[in-house]
Design a protein around this motif. Structure first.
Motif, PDB file in Angstrom:
ATOM      1  N   TYR A   1       0.830  -1.207   0.000  1.00 17.50           N
ATOM      2  CA  TYR A   1       0.000   0.000   0.000  1.00 17.50           C
ATOM      3  C   TYR A   1       0.867   1.260   0.000  1.00 17.50           C
ATOM      4  O   TYR A   1       0.591   2.232  -0.721  1.00 17.50           O
ATOM      5  N   HIS A   2       1.925   1.237   0.796  1.00 17.19           N
ATOM      6  CA  HIS A   2       2.809   2.403   0.872  1.00 17.19           C
ATOM      7  C   HIS A   2       3.543   2.618  -0.448  1.00 17.19           C
ATOM      8  O   HIS A   2       3.678   3.753  -0.916  1.00 17.19           O
TER       9      HIS A   2
ATOM     10  N   GLU B   1       2.594   1.770  -3.436  1.00 19.39           N
ATOM     11  CA  GLU B   1       1.659   2.287  -4.441  1.00 19.39           C
ATOM     12  C   GLU B   1       1.379   3.770  -4.225  1.00 19.39           C
ATOM     13  O   GLU B   1       1.291   4.553  -5.185  1.00 19.39           O
ATOM     14  N   ALA B   2       1.245   4.173  -2.963  1.00 14.55           N
ATOM     15  CA  ALA B   2       0.923   5.574  -2.664  1.00 14.55           C
ATOM     16  C   ALA B   2       2.117   6.498  -2.884  1.00 14.55           C
ATOM     17  O   ALA B   2       1.958   7.634  -3.350  1.00 14.55           O
TER      18      ALA B   2
ATOM     19  N   GLN C   1       9.137   2.936   3.096  1.00 13.79           N
ATOM     20  CA  GLN C   1       8.499   3.012   4.407  1.00 13.79           C
ATOM     21  C   GLN C   1       9.545   2.966   5.520  1.00 13.79           C
ATOM     22  O   GLN C   1       9.434   3.684   6.522  1.00 13.79           O
TER      23      GLN C   1
ATOM     24  N   GLU D   1       2.207  11.895   3.651  1.00 11.90           N
ATOM     25  CA  GLU D   1       0.925  11.582   3.000  1.00 11.90           C
ATOM     26  C   GLU D   1       0.841  10.121   2.545  1.00 11.90           C
ATOM     27  O   GLU D   1      -0.176   9.460   2.811  1.00 11.90           O
ATOM     28  N   PRO D   2       1.876   9.575   1.879  1.00 11.20           N
ATOM     29  CA  PRO D   2       1.804   8.151   1.506  1.00 11.20           C
ATOM     30  C   PRO D   2       1.667   7.221   2.716  1.00 11.20           C
ATOM     31  O   PRO D   2       0.957   6.208   2.647  1.00 11.20           O
TER      32      PRO D   2
ATOM     33  N   HIS E   1      -1.888   7.416   3.897  1.00 12.58           N
ATOM     34  CA  HIS E   1      -2.760   6.744   2.933  1.00 12.58           C
ATOM     35  C   HIS E   1      -2.686   5.229   3.105  1.00 12.58           C
ATOM     36  O   HIS E   1      -3.716   4.532   3.072  1.00 12.58           O
ATOM     37  N   ALA E   2      -1.461   4.712   3.305  1.00 11.91           N
ATOM     38  CA  ALA E   2      -1.275   3.267   3.493  1.00 11.91           C
ATOM     39  C   ALA E   2      -1.945   2.812   4.786  1.00 11.91           C
ATOM     40  O   ALA E   2      -2.573   1.747   4.824  1.00 11.91           O
TER      41      ALA E   2
ATOM     42  N   ARG F   1      -5.759   2.648   4.236  1.00 13.14           N
ATOM     43  CA  ARG F   1      -6.161   1.487   3.440  1.00 13.14           C
ATOM     44  C   ARG F   1      -6.087   0.195   4.249  1.00 13.14           C
ATOM     45  O   ARG F   1      -6.954  -0.680   4.143  1.00 13.14           O
TER      46      ARG F   1
END
Length: 206
Positions: free
Chosen positions: A31-32, A34-35, A43, A116-117, A120-121, A124
């Motif tokens: 998820y991280h 992708e963001a 990460q 922000e990423p 977002h992760a 999700r």
């Protein structure tokens, strides 16, 4: 003799906490990734930046404790981030034998851009659970993380106890004990000598 056929249990992995945590971590990292997109900090790099920003001038040992990243992986991360100019290395103010790191201007910019990423992760990942279960999930993860933080202290205490058991007694104390044990024996010998003298017949006068 017929060999018994053992069917593999389908619950071996589905009931394994370590396996499930690994799967959850992999999902969070995906998820991280992708963001954040290509070229952004990973990460783990973000974790190091956040830890260094929270406490300026941390040594490598401090970063290991703060991030939970193993020593060898952290050393590689820090080396790469130094090359990229995200961190600056300098002599530790508290330990002259160690080096500390702090954020550079580029590092602070990368930290701000990476927030922000990460958020977002997190969103999700938590969206997989119902809103009622999210708080309990975070508390459970916090309890596991706290146990991980306590492991180094417990290991150091165990090593210290083992060394104490193997440490031989001081020679002086052993010598004093030998002297103390020998004193009663010497007293007994002296008494025997006196009794022997009393038992001897008187000599003839010439």
């Amino acid at each position: 003799m017929a060999k018994s056929k053992v069917k593999p249990s389908t619950d071996v992995l589905t009931g394994s906490a370590t396996h499930l945590l690994h799967r959850a971590l992999q999902l969070a990292l995906d998820y991280h990734s992708e963001a954040a997109g290509s070229g952004a900090v990973t990460q783990r790099q973000y974790t190091v930046l956040a830890a260094a920003a929270a406490n300026d001038g941390l040594t490598q040992n401090d970063l290991v404790r703060a991030t939970g990243i193993d020593r060898s992986t952290l050393a590689d991360l820090v080396a790469r981030m130094l090359v990229k100019g995200l961190l600056v290395r300098e002599r530790s103010a508290t330990d002259g034998r160690a080096n500390s790191v702090r954020l550079s201007q580029a590092g602070r910019a990368a930290l701000a851009a990476g927030a922000e990423p990460v958020a977002h992760a997190d969103d999700r990942l938590l969206a997989v659970l119902s809103s009622k279960k999210r708080e309990g999930f975070l508390k459970t993860l916090s309890a596991v993380a706290l146990a991980a933080d306590e492991l180094p202290a417990k290991a150091a205490k165990k090593v210290k106890a083992t060394k104490a058991e193997k440490t031989p007694k001081a020679p002086k104390a052993k010598l004093a004990k030998v002297k103390a044990d020998a004193a009663p024996k010497a007293g007994k010998k002296a008494k025997k000598g006196k009794k022997a003298k009393k038992a001897e017949p008187a000599g003839l006068e010439v």
